[in-house]
Structure formats: C-alpha cells, structure tokens
Scaffold this active site. Sequence first.
Site, mmCIF file in Angstrom:
data_model
loop_
_atom_site.group_PDB
_atom_site.id
_atom_site.type_symbol
_atom_site.label_atom_id
_atom_site.label_comp_id
_atom_site.label_asym_id
_atom_site.label_seq_id
_atom_site.Cartn_x
_atom_site.Cartn_y
_atom_site.Cartn_z
ATOM 1 N N ASP A 194 0.860 -1.173 0.000
ATOM 2 C CA ASP A 194 0.000 0.000 0.000
ATOM 3 C C ASP A 194 0.900 1.229 0.000
ATOM 4 O OD1 ASP A 194 -2.012 1.808 0.237
ATOM 5 O OD2 ASP A 194 -2.799 1.049 2.126
ATOM 6 N N ASP A 250 -7.873 -7.503 1.328
ATOM 7 C CA ASP A 250 -6.894 -7.514 2.416
ATOM 8 C C ASP A 250 -7.562 -6.945 3.648
ATOM 9 O OD1 ASP A 250 -5.479 -4.786 3.508
ATOM 10 O OD2 ASP A 250 -6.439 -4.476 1.568
#
EC number: 2.4.2.29
Length: 392
Positions: free
Chosen positions: A93, A266
């Site tokens: 990320d 996720d």
Amino acid sequence: MDKSFILNKTSSRSLARRGQLFTAHGKVETPVFCPVGSQAAVKTLTPEDLKSVNINMILSNTYHLYLRPGIPIIKEMGGLHKFMNWDEVILTDSGGYQIFSLANLRKLDEGGVSFRSHIDGSTRYITPEDAVSFQQDLGSDIAMVLDECPHSEASENEVLAAMERTHQWAKRCLAAHTLKIQHLFAIVQGGLSPELRRQSAEYLASLDFPGYALGGLSLGEPKDITFETVRHTLRFLPENKPRYLMGVGAPEDLLEGVSCGVDIFDCVLPTRVARNGAFFSRLGRLNIRNAAFATQKGPIDPECNCYTCRNYSAAYLHHLFRCEEILAYRLATIHNIAFLSNLMQEIRTSIEKDCFEEFKADFLSRYQPTNEAIRIEQKQKWLFGRNGEPPS
C-alpha cells in the site's frame, strides 16, 4: 507485464469471477485474501506458517516501512522479499490511508502531503513520485498509487476535491513508474456518492492501469451501503483487469465482495481479532475466553484441520488466553488465517463448478455475523490506531 491477469470463469448467476494474477514472484489464484504484514511481518507468524496454510500473497505498508526501518535500509538488504525472507507475492500500500488518518498531524497541497511522524514527531513530505519510488525500491510485486482518502464525515465538496486530487496524483504516479515487472494499481475514490464513484472509475480506467482498487470504503458505514457502492463502482471498471477491495476481511464480507466481482481483498481483521481471543468458525466468531471452553477437550473448531485445531484443545487455548501467554496469539492467528485461506479455496472451487450462489447461501445459513452496532463501534476505534499511531 503483458497478460498479467486472466479471467477464467464468471458465475452464471452472479458477478463472481475466477481468475489468475501473474506477478514476478508467481501466480495468484483469485479471488484471494491477503493477510496484512504492515511492518514486513504478519503479526506472530513466520513465512513458513503462512505457506503451510496456502497463503502466497501478503500486504505490507509503505508508510510504516518508510518510517521504520527506512526504505534505504530495506533496499540495501536486497529488497523487501529478501529482508523478510518471503519469496512469494507482496502487495504494498502507498501509505496514503495511514497518512490521511493522522488528521491534525498532516497538511496537503497539490504537490503532495506533509505529516509528522507518529514515532519521533519529525516532519516529512511525500509526493506521488516519492510513493512510487519507495515501492520500486521495496521491490513489491504490486504497488499502489498515492491517493487522498476523505474522512467518513467529509462534505460533498471535500469528497470531490479528494477525488480530483487522487486522479491527478494517479497520473503522476503512472508517469513516474518505471519498474516493468511491478504492477501499479490505481485507487478509485468518491466517497459514497454513486456519481463520483462512476466518474472516478471511468477516469482511472481511461489511464489503463494494470489493476484497480476501491478505496475509502469499509470505514464504519453500514455494510449494505459498502456493497451497494462496490457493486455500482465495478460496473465502470474494465472486466479484464483485477479489482481489489481494500480493508475487507470478515468471512461474510468476502462472500459478498466476491458476489460483486471483487478479485483481491486484504484486512487486519483476522489477525487483530485473533489477538483478542476471537476464532473464526462456520458458526461465526467464537470467544475463547468464554467459560464454556474451559473444559472442552476437542479443538475450538472441529471442522478445521489447521495446526492449532489438530494439536490443541479449546481448553488449552482458553488457558493460554486467560494467562496472556504469547503462544495464545500465535495459535489463534494461525487458525484465523487458515480459516480464511480455506474459505477462499472453497469459493474458487464453487465458482469453477458454477455453484457459488449455493455455497454462499449454505455458508451464511449457519454463520452468525458480528452484531452490526458492535462492529461499527469497533471499526471506529480501529480506524485511528492506538496512542496516536495510524492504523496498519
């Protein structure tokens, strides 16, 4: 990378998809759930633990790794894979969500975002180009653009401004990205507005990214609104590219997300609730601290074949949690990750056999979700981390 995603089958009665995502570190069967290892480790687990339950893709967070130990150190060690001894797929990320969760500790302009480190209070400034450079140095298989995630109570004008800035930053990230073996995903924003979500999805689709994520959801809004927004947004994204729903990991939500056409998920949920004594099961979450488990000779979940359930009684796990033994958190985490890994495998098989809807209905007929009011309350607490630290 050419042909990085292959769509093998779509359900005849829903939007569920079965595919394969190809990366520099191997193939990922989709739909897939990725455990979160924000700081280059899935809490309490080793890479061998993850592989033993058929996990081959995890998420790490650029924000946390940028602050500690620092991107240059990880690069010097040969990249993130070597640093953490993980030879499978890594998604990173950009850290945008963590930065924007800092609220009063950050300021942003068209160039980028400045923020104060929650570790030492130092002021940092990150541009979209920096976010790309950091992730290229980490060597992750999938990288994310830097985006602006508006807070849940933002006005329509604030959501619009965040979306437009996200679009401009996405263009800059794409221009700065040079690591051909790494997939760069865009992030769709737009709050809960159907019109802004459409605009964001269509604009980012026009830039032809290798994949697309849905950001700014599962932030405490009711679940029906979450998935209404997901279903609407995916209509405007290309079918031949992977779709990633960020921050979703409850079993019932994975099933709903898959039915909408999501390929990648996720969430910190399975590891976080494990450390609080919650075990996933076909009946719902089980609180191991409950007195009923104090004398249970069998495993916490008789239907599970994970290391924890094969080797330890519920009574022993109850004892470990009551004593706050570190082993308790590890055994619970192994179980929860194994449970979700097995669930995703069953989902993939059901799509292949074109019986996903029956599988979903059967699972939900037994599964008792967490009380919605309690879930929202917990989510609001988790959104802002603890002691001023941004969430994982």
